[in-house]
Write a protein that holds these residues in place. Structure first.
Motif, PDB file in Angstrom:
ATOM      1  N   THR A 184       0.781  -1.239   0.000  1.00  0.00           N
ATOM      2  CA  THR A 184       0.000   0.000   0.000  1.00  0.00           C
ATOM      3  C   THR A 184       0.820   1.301   0.000  1.00  0.00           C
ATOM      4  O   THR A 184       0.483   2.222  -0.710  1.00  0.00           O
ATOM      5  N   SER A 185       1.862   1.422   0.849  1.00  0.00           N
ATOM      6  CA  SER A 185       2.685   2.645   0.936  1.00  0.00           C
ATOM      7  C   SER A 185       1.825   3.905   1.030  1.00  0.00           C
ATOM      8  O   SER A 185       1.855   4.770   0.145  1.00  0.00           O
ATOM      9  N   THR A 186       1.116   4.021   2.141  1.00  0.00           N
ATOM     10  CA  THR A 186       0.176   5.144   2.250  1.00  0.00           C
ATOM     11  C   THR A 186       0.800   6.436   2.791  1.00  0.00           C
ATOM     12  O   THR A 186       0.118   7.457   2.836  1.00  0.00           O
ATOM     13  N   PHE A 187       2.080   6.394   3.215  1.00  0.00           N
ATOM     14  CA  PHE A 187       2.694   7.642   3.677  1.00  0.00           C
ATOM     15  C   PHE A 187       3.218   8.455   2.487  1.00  0.00           C
ATOM     16  O   PHE A 187       4.318   8.996   2.496  1.00  0.00           O
ATOM     17  N   SER A 188       2.413   8.512   1.449  1.00  0.00           N
ATOM     18  CA  SER A 188       2.739   9.285   0.258  1.00  0.00           C
ATOM     19  C   SER A 188       1.439   9.925  -0.210  1.00  0.00           C
ATOM     20  O   SER A 188       0.365   9.317  -0.076  1.00  0.00           O
ATOM     21  N   GLU A 189       1.544  11.125  -0.766  1.00  0.00           N
ATOM     22  CA  GLU A 189       0.305  11.774  -1.220  1.00  0.00           C
ATOM     23  C   GLU A 189      -0.360  11.002  -2.355  1.00  0.00           C
ATOM     24  O   GLU A 189      -1.575  11.039  -2.498  1.00  0.00           O
ATOM     25  N   TYR A 190       0.460  10.309  -3.143  1.00  0.00           N
ATOM     26  CA  TYR A 190      -0.067   9.393  -4.166  1.00  0.00           C
ATOM     27  C   TYR A 190       0.673   8.076  -4.048  1.00  0.00           C
ATOM     28  O   TYR A 190       1.868   8.057  -3.729  1.00  0.00           O
ATOM     29  N   THR A 191      -0.025   6.990  -4.315  1.00  0.00           N
ATOM     30  CA  THR A 191       0.624   5.687  -4.279  1.00  0.00           C
ATOM     31  C   THR A 191       0.033   4.811  -5.372  1.00  0.00           C
ATOM     32  O   THR A 191      -1.063   5.100  -5.872  1.00  0.00           O
ATOM     33  N   VAL A 192       0.748   3.767  -5.735  1.00  0.00           N
ATOM     34  CA  VAL A 192       0.225   2.811  -6.718  1.00  0.00           C
ATOM     35  C   VAL A 192       0.015   1.470  -6.029  1.00  0.00           C
ATOM     36  O   VAL A 192       0.900   0.985  -5.305  1.00  0.00           O
TER      37      VAL A 192
END
Ligand code: NAD
Ligand code: ZN
Length: 418
Positions: A149-157
């Motif tokens: 998920t990598s949700t500590f980014s404003e956008y993620t894939v």
């Protein structure tokens, strides 16, 4: 005349919290987020929580030691910005909950109605997307993904099988907790333990997940719910969500299992370990009724060995694991969001602080010191929270609010130095 529809999605530059090496603080950086490939979606993260699992990862010097830099975060909610080829279940503009536990719908676990451990979860162990590459770059370096998920980014894939569609009117800054903490604790009581009406329960560990387990025990009709934590500051909130009493093991000379036996006569019917400590797993099991008691391990103890006497099982106690509260993620999460909208449970007590992404290191300190009482939500910087924005012309708004450049330019720059 033949009309050919050409869709060209570009790289997005946005901010993310990056961990460059083990033990380092988070660093807020500008990252490039490549467009989604086949069966992937690019999501604008609106809100994300900070889970106990992240704290464990931060403390661990050994886990994923070679996978840095990395973008962590797995308890998120956002809006689909664009979709890759072949994506059919979500579309641009849909509100989604990110799922660290996917549901591919095809593996043996997905096809078994009693099982939620989708085999595709193993994909996250590579810290890369399914094709073995990353969608993130920063300062010319590949950045690893985390927890699907990598949700500590404003956008993620994210893979399509790792997002669940949410009600269009769901407040993302609340329902992001359904992405992990709430569902994990609540489901451990309802689905894994199958708590029965009138029963006695004990919950070891009163973080966001433990509080949610208390809510699950209460919803299942437990008569007595005993909260156990070494931080007594958690007790007030635990009682607010349903604990009938709370105890601190440090207040007693004798082991906590003996205290619980004295309090209940025969031990508890259901016990939950929501700390992630092998010693408290053993104590939680020993606190259960000797024949029908069920102990559920929710706190993960990856890499740890359990040291439990076989004697404890002789009379019939059981010890069970639970991941994501036993929910089948894509199928059950939309229903949990609807239940929240229908006011069947309240997520407010689980949110004690809200911070901007810039303050993520403060969140770590709060979690470490236990000042952070339960769970928390970090709002991403561009969060506006208005329903109109969500339902409006999303593509245009995003284009206005972000700097864009070509995918090729970013990937060439990004991978040249690998
Ligand atoms: P948290 O850090 O907010 O809460 C942990 C609580 O345990 C704290 O209140 C702390 O004071 C208490 N505690 C620590 N040591 C203790 C001890 N010896 N005795 C009693 N209490 C003690 O964490 P959280 O976000 O609530 O997560 C809890 C656990 O659940 C973590 O281990 C996390 O990795 C795990 N988790 C599992 C899943 C899953 O799918 N199984 C999903 C999410 C989180
Ligand atoms: Zn989590």
């Amino acid at each position: 005349m033949q009309i050919v529809k050409v869709t060209y999605i570009e790289v997005i530059r946005c901010r993310a919290a990056i961990l460059w090496k083990p033990g380092a603080p988070f660093s807020i950086e500008e990252v490039e987020v490549a467009p989604p490939k086949a069966k992937e979606v690019r999501v604008k993260i609106v809100a994300t929580g900070f889970c106990g699992t992240e704290m464990k990862m931060l403390k661990s010097k050994t886990l994923h030691h070679d996978r840095y830099p990395i973008i962590m975060g797995h308890e998120g909610a956002g809006i689909v910005e664009s979709v890759g080829e072949g994506v059919s279940t979500v579309k641009t503009g849909d509100k989604v909950i990110t799922l660290f536990l996917p549901q591919c719908g095809e593996c043996a676990s997905c096809l078994n109605s009693e099982d939620n451990f989708c085999k595709q979860l193993k994909q996250s162990e590579t810290n890369l997307m399914s094709d073995g590459t990353s969608r993130f770059t920063c300062k010319g370096k590949l950045v690893y993904h985390f927890g699907n998920t990598s949700t500590f980014s404003e956008y993620t894939v994210i893979n399509e099988i790792s997002v669940a569609k949410a009600d269009a009117f769901a407040p993302l800054e609340k329902v992001c907790l359904i992405s992990c903490g709430f569902s994990t604790g609540f489901g451990a009581a309802i689905n894994t333990a199958k708590v029965t009406p009138g029963s006695t329960c004990a919950v070891f560990g009163l973080g966001g997940v433990g509080m949610s387990a208390i809510m699950g025990c209460k919803a299942a009709g437990a008569a007595r719910i005993i909260g156990v934590d070494i931080n007594k500051d958690k007790f007030e909130k635990a009682k607010e969500v349903g604990a009938t009493e709370c105890i601190n093991p440090q207040d007693y000379e004798k082991p906590i299992q003996e205290v619980l036996f004295e309090m209940t006569g025969d031990g508890v019917d259901f016990c939950f370990e929501v700390i992630g400590n092998p010693e408290t797993v053993a104590a939680a099991l020993a606190s259960c009724h000797e024949s029908h008691g069920v102990c559920v391990i929710v706190g993960l103890t990856i890499g740890d060995q359990l040291n439990i006497s076989g004697h404890l099982f002789l009379s019939g106690r059981s010890l069970k694991g639970s991941i994501f509260g036993g929910w089948k993620s894509r199928k059950d999460v939309p229903k949990l969001v609807s239940d929240y909208m229908a006011k069947k449970f309240n997520l407010d007590p689980l949110i004690t602080h809200t911070l901007n992404l810039d303050k993520i290191n403060e969140a770590v300190e709060f979690m470490k010191t236990g000042k952070w009482q339960v769970a928390h939500t970090i709002f991403m910087s561009e969060y506006l929270g208005s329903r109109e924005r969500v339902c409006g012309d999303r593509g245009r708004q995003w284009k206005e609010s972000h700097s864009w450049r070509s995918h090729r330019q970013a990937t060439e720059e990004g991978f040249r130095t690998l």
